[in-house]
Design a protein around this motif. Structure first.
Motif, PDB file in Angstrom:
ATOM      1  N   THR A  15       0.947  -1.184  -0.004  1.00 54.53           N
ATOM      2  CA  THR A  15      -0.044   0.100   0.050  1.00 54.53           C
ATOM      3  C   THR A  15       0.936   1.320   0.116  1.00 54.53           C
ATOM      4  N   ARG A  19       1.021   4.055  -2.686  1.00 54.28           N
ATOM      5  CA  ARG A  19       0.990   5.616  -2.448  1.00 54.28           C
ATOM      6  C   ARG A  19       1.923   6.548  -3.008  1.00 54.28           C
ATOM      7  N   ARG A 170      -9.123   2.917  -3.775  1.00 50.75           N
ATOM      8  CA  ARG A 170      -8.955   3.792  -2.237  1.00 50.75           C
ATOM      9  C   ARG A 170      -7.791   4.681  -2.548  1.00 50.75           C
ATOM     10  N   VAL A 171      -6.709   4.103  -2.702  1.00 49.69           N
ATOM     11  CA  VAL A 171      -5.275   4.969  -2.889  1.00 49.69           C
ATOM     12  C   VAL A 171      -5.600   6.047  -3.857  1.00 49.69           C
ATOM     13  N   GLU A 173      -8.381   7.694  -4.371  1.00 51.95           N
ATOM     14  CA  GLU A 173      -9.208   8.649  -3.952  1.00 51.95           C
ATOM     15  C   GLU A 173      -8.271   9.383  -2.880  1.00 51.95           C
ATOM     16  N   GLU A 174      -7.260   8.755  -2.216  1.00 47.66           N
ATOM     17  CA  GLU A 174      -6.432   9.515  -1.021  1.00 47.66           C
ATOM     18  C   GLU A 174      -5.378  10.327  -1.515  1.00 47.66           C
ATOM     19  N   THR A 175      -4.671   9.847  -2.696  1.00 50.66           N
ATOM     20  CA  THR A 175      -3.670  10.467  -3.289  1.00 50.66           C
ATOM     21  C   THR A 175      -3.642  11.581  -4.550  1.00 50.66           C
ATOM     22  N   SER A 176      -4.859  11.650  -5.206  1.00 44.99           N
ATOM     23  CA  SER A 176      -5.161  12.451  -6.395  1.00 44.99           C
ATOM     24  C   SER A 176      -4.576  13.848  -5.883  1.00 44.99           C
ATOM     25  N   SER A 202     -15.530   9.587  -5.594  1.00 39.14           N
ATOM     26  CA  SER A 202     -15.435  11.045  -5.954  1.00 39.14           C
ATOM     27  C   SER A 202     -15.300  11.494  -7.251  1.00 39.14           C
TER      28      SER A 202
END
Ligand SMILES: *Cc1c(COP(=O)(O)O)cnc(C)c1O
Length: 327
Positions: A15, A19, A170-171, A173-176, A202
C-alpha cells in the motif's frame, strides 16, 4: 521518478508503494479543453507492473498464508499477467507454472523467455484444451493437480484480484493531486474497471474496451461489481442497492468504439497517435491497452465542445514488457 521495488510480500509495504506512484500532468496539445493527468502504475514495480500487481497482491498473500509453494496460472504468449506472476514467484519465493495457450514455438516470445528465466515452468496446451481453463477439471486433466498449487485465473481476474484493484481505487481517492471529474482505464476482461468502479466515489470511472467484445466486458464487470457488493454488504437490501446503482452506471461508463480493429491490432491511425503522443510527452505507451486508452481520450477531447475544463485522470496500467512483441 525512480521505480521502487516491491521487496516484501506485505500488504502495508504494498500500500505504501502504491501511495508513492507518481501523477504526471500532460500538456493539452492532444487533449484540447481538458486538464489531463496520468497515474503511473507502470512504475509501481519494474517487473510486477501496472494493474497486474494489484490483482496479484491478495492472491499472493493468500497463497503464502495457506502455505502453498506453487502458483499456477495461464495466458497467451505475450501475457502481462503471466510475466508478472513469474516475476512475483521469483521475488517472493514461489515456484510458478504457466499454462500457455498454443504450441511451444521454436523461438519463444520475449515474455515467455523472461518467464522461464524467472523460473516459471511452462506447459503448452492446445487451443481447445485452453478453452477449458474455467472448468473444474482443468488442472487435473493437465496432470497439474498433484502440484497442489494455488491457481490464479487468466489475467488475475478472481475475487482476490478485484479486491486488490479496490485497494488501488482507495489509494487514488487518497492521493489524487487535484479533484478529478473522471478516471479512465483500459478494459480487457473488465475486472480492473469493476474494482475501480466499486471503490471510487469522488469521480466517475470510464472504461475503454480494447477488443471487440460485444457485451462480454459489461457482463463480466457487472458480475464482479455484484460479487463485491455481496461480499461487503451488511444485508440483502444493501446488495440490492449497491448492485442497482452499479448496473445502471456501469453500462454508460464502458466505451466500446475505440478498439481500433480488435485485440492487439495496431492500426495506422493508432501508430500515428502513439508517435504524436510520445513526441509530446514523456510517458511510454504500448499498443494493446494504454495507447488505445490515451487515443480514446484524445478523440473524445477533439470531438466534444465544452465550456468547463474537465479534469481527467488516465490510469497507466503498465504492460510495457509487451512492447517487444511489436518490434
Ligand atoms: C491486463 C491489462 C489490462 C486489462 O485489465 P482487465 O482487468 O482485464 O480489464 C489493462 N492494461 C494493461 C496494461 C493490462 O496488462
Amino acid at each position: 521518478m525512480l521505480p521502487s521495488f516491491l521487496d516484501r510480500l506485505d500488504l502495508q509495504a504494498f500500500t505504501d508503494a502504491a501511495r508513492e506512484v507518481p501523477y504526471q500532468q500532460l500538456s493539452n496539445a492532444l487533449f484540447p479543453g481538458l486538464d489531463v493527468w496520468v497515474r503511473r502504475d507502470d512504475l509501481v514495480d519494474p517487473l510486477i507492473s501496472g494493474n497486474k500487481a494489484y490483482k496479484l497482491i491478495f492472491n499472493l498473500i493468500k497463497a503464502r498464508d495457506q502455505g502453498v509453494r506453487t502458483i499456477i496460472t495461464c495466458g497467451g504468449a505475450w501475457s502481462n499477467h503471466v510475466h508478472a506472476v513469474a516475476a512475483a514467484g521469483a521475488r517472493f519465493g514461489f515456484q510458478t507454472v504457466g499454462i500457455i495457450r498454443g504450441e511451444r514455438s521454436r523461438r519463444l516470445s520475449a515474455t515467455l523467455r523472461d518467464a522461464e528465466r524467472f523460473g516459471m515452468k511452462l506447459e503448452f496446451v492446445s487451443r481447445s484444451q485452453y478453452r477449458q481453463r474455467g472448468a473444474c477439471g482443468f488442472l487435473f486433466d493437465l496432470g497439474l493437480e498433484r502440484e497442489g498449487g494455488y491457481f490464479v485465473p487468466e489475467g488475475g481476474a478472481n475475487l482476490a484480484g478485484v479486491k486488490g484493484v479496490q485497494l488501488l481505487g482507495r489509494v487514488i481517492e487518497e492521493t489524487s493531486p487535484v479533484a478529478f471529474d473522471q478516471v479512465w482505464v483500459a478494459c480487457g476482461t473488465g475486472a480492473t474497471f469493476a474494482g475501480l468502479f466499486s471503490s471510487i466515489q469522488s469521480m466517475s470511472v470510464v472504461g475503454v474496451e480494447v477488443l471487440k467484445a460485444g457485451d462480454s466486458i459489461l457482463s463480466n464487470a457487472s458480475y464482479w461489481i455484484k460479487r463485491l457488493a455481496c461480499d461487503s454488504a451488511s444485508g440483502q437490501a444493501d446488495v440490492q442497492r449497491l448492485s442497482e446503482k452499479s448496473l445502471g452506471g456501469c453500462s454508460q461508463s464502458l466505451l466500446s468504439s475505440f478498439h481500433c480493429g480488435g485485440y492487439g491490432k495496431f492500426s495506422p491511425p493508432l501508430r500515428k497517435f502513439k508517435r504524436a503522443f510520445e513526441a509530446q510527452e514523456r510517458v511510454p505507451l504500448e499498443p494493446v491497452y494504454t495507447c488505445k486508452l490515451f487515443n480514446a481520450l484524445h478523440r473524445r477531447a477533439c470531438e466534444a465542445r465544452r465550456d468547463e475544463v474537465e479534469r481527467v485522470l488516465l490510469l497507466h496500467s503498465g504492460g510495457l514488457q509487451g512492447l517487444r512483441g511489436y518490434e
